[in-house]
Design an enzyme around this catalytic site. Structure first.
Site, PDB file in Angstrom:
ATOM      1  N   HIS A 140       0.857  -1.182   0.000  1.00  0.00           N
ATOM      2  CA  HIS A 140       0.000   0.000   0.000  1.00  0.00           C
ATOM      3  C   HIS A 140       0.892   1.230   0.000  1.00  0.00           C
ATOM      4  CE1 HIS A 140      -3.228   2.773   0.862  1.00  0.00           C
ATOM      5  NE2 HIS A 140      -2.614   3.178   1.954  1.00  0.00           N
ATOM      6  N   GLY A 155       3.181   5.226   4.191  1.00  0.00           N
ATOM      7  CA  GLY A 155       2.655   5.965   5.327  1.00  0.00           C
ATOM      8  C   GLY A 155       1.243   5.521   5.646  1.00  0.00           C
ATOM      9  N   ASP A 156       0.759   5.918   6.812  1.00  0.00           N
ATOM     10  CA  ASP A 156      -0.593   5.546   7.234  1.00  0.00           C
ATOM     11  C   ASP A 156      -1.620   6.131   6.276  1.00  0.00           C
ATOM     12  OD1 ASP A 156       0.489   4.249   9.392  1.00  0.00           O
ATOM     13  OD2 ASP A 156       0.214   5.947  10.764  1.00  0.00           O
ATOM     14  N   SER A 157      -2.777   5.496   6.232  1.00  0.00           N
ATOM     15  CA  SER A 157      -3.866   5.989   5.402  1.00  0.00           C
ATOM     16  C   SER A 157      -4.246   7.402   5.827  1.00  0.00           C
ATOM     17  CB  SER A 157      -5.073   5.049   5.534  1.00  0.00           C
ATOM     18  OG  SER A 157      -6.133   5.484   4.731  1.00  0.00           O
ATOM     19  N   GLY A 158      -4.356   8.304   4.846  1.00  0.00           N
ATOM     20  CA  GLY A 158      -4.736   9.674   5.132  1.00  0.00           C
ATOM     21  C   GLY A 158      -3.589  10.599   5.476  1.00  0.00           C
ATOM     22  N   VAL A 159      -2.349  10.104   5.458  1.00  0.00           N
ATOM     23  CA  VAL A 159      -1.221  10.937   5.858  1.00  0.00           C
ATOM     24  C   VAL A 159      -0.865  11.958   4.773  1.00  0.00           C
ATOM     25  CG1 VAL A 159       0.715   9.558   4.960  1.00  0.00           C
ATOM     26  CG2 VAL A 159       0.974  10.818   7.117  1.00  0.00           C
ATOM     27  N   GLY A 160      -1.267  11.695   3.519  1.00  0.00           N
ATOM     28  CA  GLY A 160      -1.012  12.668   2.466  1.00  0.00           C
ATOM     29  C   GLY A 160      -0.114  12.170   1.336  1.00  0.00           C
ATOM     30  N   LYS A 161      -0.040  10.864   1.155  1.00  0.00           N
ATOM     31  CA  LYS A 161       0.827  10.296   0.098  1.00  0.00           C
ATOM     32  C   LYS A 161       0.368  10.740  -1.290  1.00  0.00           C
ATOM     33  CE  LYS A 161      -0.031   6.057   1.406  1.00  0.00           C
ATOM     34  NZ  LYS A 161      -0.877   6.357   2.564  1.00  0.00           N
ATOM     35  N   SER A 162      -0.937  10.587  -1.556  1.00  0.00           N
ATOM     36  CA  SER A 162      -1.448  10.908  -2.891  1.00  0.00           C
ATOM     37  C   SER A 162      -1.402  12.405  -3.164  1.00  0.00           C
ATOM     38  CB  SER A 162      -2.878  10.385  -3.054  1.00  0.00           C
ATOM     39  OG  SER A 162      -2.906   8.975  -2.942  1.00  0.00           O
ATOM     40  N   ASP A 179      -1.983   3.914  -4.490  1.00  0.00           N
ATOM     41  CA  ASP A 179      -2.737   3.027  -3.599  1.00  0.00           C
ATOM     42  C   ASP A 179      -2.172   1.614  -3.571  1.00  0.00           C
ATOM     43  OD1 ASP A 179      -4.723   2.488  -1.708  1.00  0.00           O
ATOM     44  OD2 ASP A 179      -6.020   1.636  -3.244  1.00  0.00           O
TER      45      ASP A 179
END
Length: 306
Positions: A140, A155-162, A179
């Site tokens: 992921h 990074g954790d979901s929602g951390v701002g990767k995208s 994703d």
């Protein structure tokens, strides 16, 4: 274990089937081909029986010069091991005897129809097989090509990767996968990052939804695959936890047994994370060239003190 069929090979390389038409579903599991030589004179101690067997001009000329009985023995010794298929790169003339053996043993006999040297064909075929049969896993995250280098963002979901990936695309870099990132091990030192086809070209942005980066920003915004050079973990800001040393000690993240240099970047409102990723990519490249900014700095200090 990944595998492909002989039929997949026929379609990919537009090969002509001369024998063994009923056995095109045979599996290919080895990522490199073999060009028999010693096997024709009876030496089979290291014969890779599960590899595709390539017959070029040297092998075919050698067989053509043998008597009928000698050919029967030399070819019979090889087909006895039932390799997945034979591929001849010199055309189909004079291969009646080879057709006969392959039909008897149920081994597909294929011929290339595009003019090229045997060595060129082997290189192309090996590259294809290594990619298709590579050990793989899924993670992921986001995969990008930044300054020509493959970057993994975790990074954790929602951390701002995208969102970070979107900023980098706006600066001229390329998305590879969002994703779900597929990782392929091409060699003990080489890891390839790509997409899973379903998510190809798509980037998911919170509050916006899905966007197609090619439709939005043009072909330059997307790359199908990239060699992974750097692993970056995005984490939430933690006060007083950042390391301010002149040079970070190297850390690594391991995927499929391949170690990838890894760093952590903390997120905070107003922090130029995309710029830091660009700096990390440039710094990694300079280190590969043998340059260390910290060493350069310390040398200047020492020179000034003498």
């Amino acid at each position: 274990m990944n595998k492909i069929s002989v039929e997949d090979l026929v379609q990919q390389f537009s090969l002509k089937v001369l024998a063994g038409q009923d056995h095109l579903q045979k599996s290919i599991t080895q990522p490199r081909v073999h060009r028999p030589g010693l096997e024709f004179v009876g030496h089979f101690d290291f014969f890779p029986t599960e590899r595709i067997q390539i017959l070029g001009r040297k092998e075919i000329n050698f067989l053509h010069k043998q008597t009928k009985e000698e050919r029967k023995i030399r070819i019979g010794n090889i087909v006895h091991y039932h390799p997945p298929c034979f591929i001849v790169t010199t055309g189909e003339d004079g291969l009646t005897y080879l057709r006969h053996h392959c039909n008897e043993e149920g081994i597909p006999l294929l011929v290339t129809e595009i003019p090229e040297t045997t060595s060129e064909y082997i290189t192309k075929l090996d590259t294809y097989l290594i990619n298709k049969l590579a050990e793989e896993t899924f993670i992921h995250g986001v995969c990008l090509n930044v300054f020509g280098m493959g970057i993994l963002l975790r990074g954790d979901s929602g951390v701002g990767k995208s969102e970070t990936a979107h900023t980098l695309i706006g600066r001229g870099h390329r998305l590879v996968a969002d994703d779900i990132v597929k990782l392929k091990k091409l060699s003990p030192q080489t890891l390839l990052g790509t997409h899973d086809e379903k998510t190809k070209e798509f980037l998911a942005l919170r509050s916006i939804g899905l966007i197609n980066v090619v439709r939005s920003y043009g072909l330059k915004a997307f790359q199908n695959e990239t060699r992974i050079s750097l692993d970056i973990k995005l984490t939430r800001w933690q006060k007083d936890s950042l390391n301010n040393e002149l040079e970070q000690h190297p850390e690594f993240k391991e995927y499929l047994g391949v170690k990838v240099p890894s760093i952590e970047i903390q997120l905070q409102p107003g922090r130029d994370v995309a710029g830091l990723i660009e700096a990390a990519a440039n710094n990694w490249y300079l280190r590969q060239q043998g340059y260390s900014a910290a060493s350069d700095f310390m040398n200047r200090i020492e020179e000034e003190g003498t």
